[in-house]
Design a protein around this motif. Structure first.
Motif, PDB file in Angstrom:
ATOM      1  N   GLU A 158      32.020  32.009  31.476  1.00  0.00           N
ATOM      2  CA  GLU A 158      32.535  31.942  32.839  1.00  0.00           C
ATOM      3  C   GLU A 158      33.789  31.062  32.915  1.00  0.00           C
ATOM      4  N   GLU A 159      33.794  29.996  32.131  1.00  0.00           N
ATOM      5  CA  GLU A 159      34.934  29.094  32.139  1.00  0.00           C
ATOM      6  C   GLU A 159      36.134  29.678  31.392  1.00  0.00           C
ATOM      7  N   ASP A 160      35.877  30.500  30.391  1.00  0.00           N
ATOM      8  CA  ASP A 160      36.951  31.125  29.611  1.00  0.00           C
ATOM      9  C   ASP A 160      36.542  32.560  29.320  1.00  0.00           C
ATOM     10  N   GLU A 161      36.937  33.477  30.195  1.00  0.00           N
ATOM     11  CA  GLU A 161      36.504  34.864  30.103  1.00  0.00           C
ATOM     12  C   GLU A 161      37.029  35.558  28.846  1.00  0.00           C
ATOM     13  N   ASP A 162      38.111  35.061  28.291  1.00  0.00           N
ATOM     14  CA  ASP A 162      38.731  35.718  27.139  1.00  0.00           C
ATOM     15  C   ASP A 162      38.246  35.171  25.800  1.00  0.00           C
ATOM     16  N   LYS A 163      37.419  34.130  25.828  1.00  0.00           N
ATOM     17  CA  LYS A 163      37.065  33.451  24.578  1.00  0.00           C
ATOM     18  C   LYS A 163      36.384  34.384  23.572  1.00  0.00           C
ATOM     19  N   LEU A 164      35.355  35.097  24.007  1.00  0.00           N
ATOM     20  CA  LEU A 164      34.625  35.951  23.077  1.00  0.00           C
ATOM     21  C   LEU A 164      35.500  37.073  22.530  1.00  0.00           C
ATOM     22  N   GLN A 165      36.321  37.650  23.398  1.00  0.00           N
ATOM     23  CA  GLN A 165      37.222  38.705  22.940  1.00  0.00           C
ATOM     24  C   GLN A 165      38.232  38.149  21.946  1.00  0.00           C
ATOM     25  N   ASP A 166      38.749  36.961  22.230  1.00  0.00           N
ATOM     26  CA  ASP A 166      39.696  36.319  21.309  1.00  0.00           C
ATOM     27  C   ASP A 166      39.047  36.065  19.951  1.00  0.00           C
ATOM     28  N   HIS A 167      37.802  35.571  19.975  1.00  0.00           N
ATOM     29  CA  HIS A 167      37.094  35.312  18.725  1.00  0.00           C
ATOM     30  C   HIS A 167      36.865  36.604  17.943  1.00  0.00           C
ATOM     31  N   ARG A 168      36.509  37.664  18.658  1.00  0.00           N
ATOM     32  CA  ARG A 168      36.285  38.941  17.990  1.00  0.00           C
ATOM     33  C   ARG A 168      37.583  39.462  17.357  1.00  0.00           C
ATOM     34  N   GLU A 169      38.675  39.398  18.096  1.00  0.00           N
ATOM     35  CA  GLU A 169      39.954  39.868  17.563  1.00  0.00           C
ATOM     36  C   GLU A 169      40.410  39.001  16.388  1.00  0.00           C
ATOM     37  N   SER A 170      40.174  37.694  16.483  1.00  0.00           N
ATOM     38  CA  SER A 170      40.535  36.796  15.381  1.00  0.00           C
ATOM     39  C   SER A 170      39.722  37.110  14.131  1.00  0.00           C
ATOM     40  N   ALA A 171      38.423  37.388  14.331  1.00  0.00           N
ATOM     41  CA  ALA A 171      37.568  37.730  13.194  1.00  0.00           C
ATOM     42  C   ALA A 171      38.025  39.038  12.548  1.00  0.00           C
ATOM     43  N   LYS A 172      38.360  40.031  13.363  1.00  0.00           N
ATOM     44  CA  LYS A 172      38.852  41.300  12.827  1.00  0.00           C
ATOM     45  C   LYS A 172      40.127  41.094  12.012  1.00  0.00           C
ATOM     46  N   THR A 207      31.954  40.479   6.762  1.00  0.00           N
ATOM     47  CA  THR A 207      31.935  41.384   7.907  1.00  0.00           C
ATOM     48  C   THR A 207      32.551  40.685   9.108  1.00  0.00           C
ATOM     49  N   VAL A 208      33.000  41.476  10.046  1.00  0.00           N
ATOM     50  CA  VAL A 208      33.580  40.906  11.265  1.00  0.00           C
ATOM     51  C   VAL A 208      32.535  40.066  11.992  1.00  0.00           C
ATOM     52  N   GLU A 209      31.299  40.556  12.030  1.00  0.00           N
ATOM     53  CA  GLU A 209      30.228  39.839  12.740  1.00  0.00           C
ATOM     54  C   GLU A 209      29.947  38.484  12.097  1.00  0.00           C
ATOM     55  N   GLU A 210      29.985  38.429  10.782  1.00  0.00           N
ATOM     56  CA  GLU A 210      29.723  37.185  10.066  1.00  0.00           C
ATOM     57  C   GLU A 210      30.812  36.152  10.359  1.00  0.00           C
ATOM     58  N   ILE A 211      32.063  36.573  10.277  1.00  0.00           N
ATOM     59  CA  ILE A 211      33.179  35.656  10.520  1.00  0.00           C
ATOM     60  C   ILE A 211      33.230  35.270  11.995  1.00  0.00           C
ATOM     61  N   GLU A 212      32.924  36.205  12.868  1.00  0.00           N
ATOM     62  CA  GLU A 212      32.891  35.908  14.299  1.00  0.00           C
ATOM     63  C   GLU A 212      31.837  34.843  14.597  1.00  0.00           C
ATOM     64  N   ARG A 213      30.672  34.962  13.975  1.00  0.00           N
ATOM     65  CA  ARG A 213      29.619  33.952  14.179  1.00  0.00           C
ATOM     66  C   ARG A 213      30.069  32.593  13.664  1.00  0.00           C
ATOM     67  N   LEU A 214      30.748  32.577  12.519  1.00  0.00           N
ATOM     68  CA  LEU A 214      31.224  31.299  11.988  1.00  0.00           C
ATOM     69  C   LEU A 214      32.232  30.659  12.935  1.00  0.00           C
ATOM     70  N   ILE A 215      33.086  31.463  13.542  1.00  0.00           N
ATOM     71  CA  ILE A 215      34.043  30.935  14.523  1.00  0.00           C
ATOM     72  C   ILE A 215      33.296  30.358  15.722  1.00  0.00           C
ATOM     73  N   HIS A 216      32.258  31.057  16.185  1.00  0.00           N
ATOM     74  CA  HIS A 216      31.436  30.526  17.291  1.00  0.00           C
ATOM     75  C   HIS A 216      30.811  29.188  16.899  1.00  0.00           C
ATOM     76  N   ILE A 217      30.339  29.100  15.660  1.00  0.00           N
ATOM     77  CA  ILE A 217      29.709  27.864  15.184  1.00  0.00           C
ATOM     78  C   ILE A 217      30.723  26.726  15.139  1.00  0.00           C
ATOM     79  N   LEU A 218      31.927  27.021  14.671  1.00  0.00           N
ATOM     80  CA  LEU A 218      32.973  25.988  14.646  1.00  0.00           C
ATOM     81  C   LEU A 218      33.309  25.525  16.059  1.00  0.00           C
TER      82      LEU A 218
END
Length: 525
Positions: free
Chosen positions: A120-134, A174-185
């Protein structure tokens, strides 16, 4: 979390059970993962080291340092280094290092990125993380193809470089693996500046002439360009936040690999009590503002101060009890209560305080020309410069109560006022004209006000152990610069002997305060 990873985590945490243990908060909904937190398994005193821990991933690793981050990736340079190291470990290692990294990937929280409040505070965060992981996975595969082509061209007889010998089964991210690592960071990383911290004494003492606290423009430019030192620590990722924490994380300046995280006790902790840290570095802002900061981390803070169990001391008002000399009233769950006589303010008095707070907030819009701020600065300088100094070595900070006419009904230490003065003091573009208007010793007097305000709000007159926060980062900060400014002012040519003694007295007090908090926060008590 699978049973295997649960067992691995328990085995890892087992080495710390004589110091801390992991517990689970019960959840009202079975579908919601239980909140994990650390509990002390023994008593800790202020300044005592609770535990030390090595990182599972960190930017100071030699292999991470060989990587050249890209400006084309929408990722911080330090995170890019960690992703590069992660890939290196997964590709080349099948031992304990790889096992710890995989454990972290499977057991650490991602709430700081995926929680609905964070979204809610950053609507683009998840999309940004997904694009960064890709983008990162795509670049990794391209680098991999190029490396394989070079190997094929050179012939199979050419050995891999030292440290890059691959394990038998090839790992492909995989994109999902790297995306999760970005979320963890995003959720769990601990970091610090890559530059020496003068206030911590990493370079010099408060009285070194070469330090220049007014060179804020250069400092801001360096901060924008610098790459932080950061690391992912398994045990240290389980600590919850509190705006009145009981511990502080200490990371050393990069001089060794790996960097060891040290957790230091900042308030006395009893056996069975939760060990908490602060996720922000703002000690003197009000609950509303702290909660806004923390929403980006994915939660609404309900710590003892945000819930009103402890007074929101930053919102300091003058006690209205005529018999109370130096009381400060602040909001609690039960109302506005004085910290000295326990007098409770009436609804009308609270309304007047809230009106005054709104008026002071408006002054931020006119920093350069506000007559109210000009009058306040004049009052601070006049009051502090004329306050009598007791005979050495005794020193007590000014009570600030003579400033009540300029701030009433707010106490002169109220966050809206002290934040304005702090901004004026540490912004070169603002402090320079104030020096011209009020004299060269203007920063010295304003720093005295800032340290005196912090000293009073936190009740450091009762000693560190009896104070509101225990050890304080911001008190250390103010004390460092006041000690340095006092030293510099006393060393000027043409200073009268009486004035020189006054500067030395204040410098000595500030230095003692700095040394006490610096030793404690560095775990040297």
């Amino acid at each position: 979390m699978t049973t295997d990873y649960q067992k691995e985590l328990e085995a890892y945490l087992g080495q710390y059970t004589d110091r801390v243990v992991l517990r689970l908060h019960p959840q009202s909904e079975p579908s919601i993962p239980a909140d994990r937190y650390l509990v002390a398994t023994r008593d800790y005193k202020i300044g005592e080291v609770i535990f030390t821990e090595s990182p599972i991933l960190h930017t100071q690793h030699p292999y991470a340092q060989t990587f050249q981050p890209s400006t084309n990736l929408n990722l911080a340079f330090d995170w890019q280094r960690i992703l590069h190291l992660y890939a290196h470990i997964r590709t080349t290692d099948d031992g304990p290092e790889s096992a710890l990294v995989k454990l972290g990937l499977n057991v650490l929280s991602v709430d700081g990125a995926t929680n609905p409040i964070a979204q809610e505070e950053d609507e683009d965060k998840l999309q940004d993380h997904r694009e960064s992981a890709k983008a990162w996975v795509s670049r990794w595969k391209e680098r991999r193809r190029n490396k394989n082509k070079k190997k094929k061209k050179a012939g199979a007889a050419v050995p891999a470089p030292a440290g890059e010998e691959e394990k038998g089964e090839e790992w492909i991210p995989t994109v999902e693996e790297i995306e999760r690592l970005i979320h963890i960071l995003e959720t769990n990383c601990h970091s610090r500046s890559s530059h020496p911290d003068l206030v911590r004494g990493e370079c010099s003492s408060p009285t070194t002439k070469e330090d220049n606290w007014e060179d804020e423009d250069a400092a801001e430019k360096e901060e924008e360009e610098e790459e932080e030192q950061c690391g992912l620590f398994l045990l240290a990722s389980f600590m919850n936040h509190s705006c009145l924490p009981t511990a502080s994380v200490l990371l050393p300046l990069a001089s060794s690999s790996p960097p060891i995280l040290t957790l230091v006790c900042t308030k006395p902790i009893k056996t069975g009590e939760e060990v908490t840290i602060s996720y922000h570095d703002q000690e003197f802002i009000q609950t509303e503002d702290r909660r806004m900061l923390l929403r980006r981390r994915g939660f609404v803070c309900e710590c003892v101060m945000c819930s009103g169990q402890v007074a929101d001391y930053a919102r300091a008002a003058l006690c209205t009890n005529p018999e109370c000399v130096d009381g400060i009233a602040s909001p609690t769950a039960s109302g506005w209560i004085c910290d000295t006589c326990s007098h409770q303010l009436s609804a009308e008095q609270v309304a007047a305080i809230e009106q005054a707070e709104e008026e002071w907030e408006e002054e931020w819009e006119e920093l350069d020309s506000s007559p109210l701020i000009t009058a306040l600065v004049s009052s601070i300088i006049s009051h502090i410069s004329t306050s009598p100094h007791p005979s050495p070595p005794a020193y007590t900070p000014p009570t600030l109560l003579k400033l009540r006419e300029a701030t009433s009904p707010l106490h002169p230490a109220h966050t809206h006022i002290s934040s304005l003065i702090r901004h004026l003091t540490f912004a070169p573009a603002l402090i320079t004209p104030l020096r011209l208007d009020h004299g060269l010793d203007t920063p010295f007097h304003l720093l005295q006000y800032l340290l005196s305000s912090a000293y009073r709000l936190l009740r450091l007159d009762r000693g560190v152990e009896g104070s509101v926060r225990g050890l304080s980062e911001e008190v250390r900060h103010f004390a460092y610069w006041l000690a340095k400014e006092g030293k510099d002012m006393g060393a000027r040519e043409g200073v009268k002997e009486g004035e020189r003694e006054g500067f030395a007295l204040v410098e000595g007090w500030a230095r003692r305060v700095w040394e006490e908090h610096n030793r404690g926060l560095d775990g040297n008590v």
